[in-house]
Design an enzyme around this catalytic site. Structure first.
Site, mmCIF file in Angstrom:
data_model
loop_
_atom_site.group_PDB
_atom_site.id
_atom_site.type_symbol
_atom_site.label_atom_id
_atom_site.label_comp_id
_atom_site.label_asym_id
_atom_site.label_seq_id
_atom_site.Cartn_x
_atom_site.Cartn_y
_atom_site.Cartn_z
ATOM 1 N N GLY A 46 0.844 -1.189 0.000
ATOM 2 C CA GLY A 46 0.000 0.000 0.000
ATOM 3 C C GLY A 46 0.878 1.236 0.000
ATOM 4 O O GLY A 46 2.060 1.156 0.346
ATOM 5 N N GLN A 51 3.148 9.904 1.743
ATOM 6 C CA GLN A 51 4.436 9.200 1.712
ATOM 7 C C GLN A 51 5.287 9.571 0.503
ATOM 8 O O GLN A 51 6.480 9.304 0.474
ATOM 9 C CB GLN A 51 4.207 7.682 1.712
ATOM 10 C CG GLN A 51 3.612 7.172 3.016
ATOM 11 C CD GLN A 51 3.385 5.687 2.966
ATOM 12 O OE1 GLN A 51 2.400 5.223 2.410
ATOM 13 N NE2 GLN A 51 4.313 4.922 3.517
ATOM 14 N N CYS A 97 5.770 -0.307 7.624
ATOM 15 C CA CYS A 97 5.456 0.903 6.864
ATOM 16 C C CYS A 97 6.682 1.323 6.080
ATOM 17 O O CYS A 97 7.785 1.358 6.624
ATOM 18 C CB CYS A 97 5.028 2.013 7.824
ATOM 19 S SG CYS A 97 4.587 3.542 6.980
ATOM 20 N N LEU A 98 6.485 1.656 4.815
ATOM 21 C CA LEU A 98 7.605 2.072 3.967
ATOM 22 C C LEU A 98 8.237 3.368 4.482
ATOM 23 O O LEU A 98 9.392 3.648 4.178
ATOM 24 C CB LEU A 98 7.131 2.246 2.519
ATOM 25 C CG LEU A 98 6.687 0.946 1.826
ATOM 26 C CD1 LEU A 98 6.021 1.257 0.490
ATOM 27 C CD2 LEU A 98 7.871 0.004 1.629
ATOM 28 N N HIS A 139 -4.603 1.367 7.478
ATOM 29 C CA HIS A 139 -3.248 1.925 7.602
ATOM 30 C C HIS A 139 -3.060 3.088 6.613
ATOM 31 O O HIS A 139 -2.518 4.134 6.967
ATOM 32 C CB HIS A 139 -2.249 0.784 7.339
ATOM 33 C CG HIS A 139 -0.804 1.162 7.287
ATOM 34 N ND1 HIS A 139 0.132 0.646 8.171
ATOM 35 C CD2 HIS A 139 -0.095 1.959 6.434
ATOM 36 C CE1 HIS A 139 1.334 1.132 7.869
ATOM 37 N NE2 HIS A 139 1.223 1.927 6.821
ATOM 38 N N GLU A 140 -3.542 2.911 5.375
ATOM 39 C CA GLU A 140 -3.375 3.963 4.354
ATOM 40 C C GLU A 140 -4.262 5.168 4.642
ATOM 41 O O GLU A 140 -3.828 6.315 4.472
ATOM 42 C CB GLU A 140 -3.667 3.426 2.950
ATOM 43 C CG GLU A 140 -2.858 2.211 2.510
ATOM 44 C CD GLU A 140 -1.368 2.322 2.762
ATOM 45 O OE1 GLU A 140 -0.855 3.456 2.839
ATOM 46 O OE2 GLU A 140 -0.715 1.289 2.901
ATOM 47 N N HIS A 143 -2.648 7.300 7.143
ATOM 48 C CA HIS A 143 -1.609 8.181 6.574
ATOM 49 C C HIS A 143 -2.226 9.492 6.104
ATOM 50 O O HIS A 143 -1.663 10.565 6.312
ATOM 51 C CB HIS A 143 -0.929 7.519 5.364
ATOM 52 C CG HIS A 143 0.242 6.636 5.705
ATOM 53 N ND1 HIS A 143 1.363 7.102 6.345
ATOM 54 C CD2 HIS A 143 0.471 5.319 5.462
ATOM 55 C CE1 HIS A 143 2.232 6.102 6.484
ATOM 56 N NE2 HIS A 143 1.719 4.993 5.959
#
Ligand code: GNR
Ligand code: NI
Length: 174
Positions: A46, A51, A97-98, A139-140, A143
């Site tokens: 995702g 991000q 998480c990236l 999660h997205e 963000h």
């Protein structure tokens, strides 16, 4: 398509609330394409606009491309996603998480969510998600509201993780 740079903690853009898009136009579609390419390349399941240093409410997801499984790709693109229903039952899953590379922790979230959003064509659609997809979409959306998975942990665990990322940055492992 072009690959975008992924922002890593600590960066104020990860704490910002993204603004709703008016409609899904070609610019938003290009952004979705570029975000998908960036996510596949990372690799991740995702990616949210914050991000990649953009602040509109756009996210992409594909949970099929995990190393072991390598299923057919199933990209999901969302603009203005909203959780319109969540189950009372919870689910605990290890998340990463990236923007917080190489760190993982268990996060508790509603097990099932129903999400309303504008798709790649700009059509309003609904999706019911459970399991990994449910964790990923929540999660997205977090963000887009400036929330990271570490915000659900104790400050002790959160600070430990953030310090580890600082250390990796200094060692230039990232
Ligand atoms: O790649 C990712 N894996 C993941 C695993 C469990 C729950 C959520 C995620 S999302 C994450 C990619 C990312 O940072 N998206 O914002
Ligand atoms: Ni993330």
């Amino acid at each position: 398509m072009s690959k975008l740079e992924i922002i890593i903690v600590p960066d104020p853009v990860l704490k910002e609330t993204a603004y709703a898009v008016d409609r899904v136009d070609d610019a938003v579609r290009t952004q979705m394409d570029n975000m998908l390419e960036t996510m596949y390349e990372a690799p991740g399941i995702g990616l949210a606009a914050n991000q990649v240093n953009m602040l509109n409410r756009v996210l992409v997801i594909d949970i099929t491309r995990r190393a072991e499984e390598e299923g057919e790709p199933n990209p999901i693109c969302m603009a203005n996603p909203e959780v319109i229903w969540e189950s009372e039952q919870f689910s605990v899953m290890e998340e990463g998480c990236l923007s917080i590379p190489q760190q993982y922790a268990e996060v508790q979230r509603p097990a099932i969510v129903r999400v309303k959003y504008l798709d790649y064509e700009g059509k309003e659609v609904e999706l019911e998600a459970d399991g990994l997809l449910s964790h990923c979409v929540q999660h997205e959306i977090d963000h887009l509201n400036g929330v990271l998975f570490v915000d659900y942990l104790s400050s002790l665990k959160r600070n430990m993780i953030l310090r580890k990322v600082e250390k990796l940055k200094k060692q230039e492992v990232l």
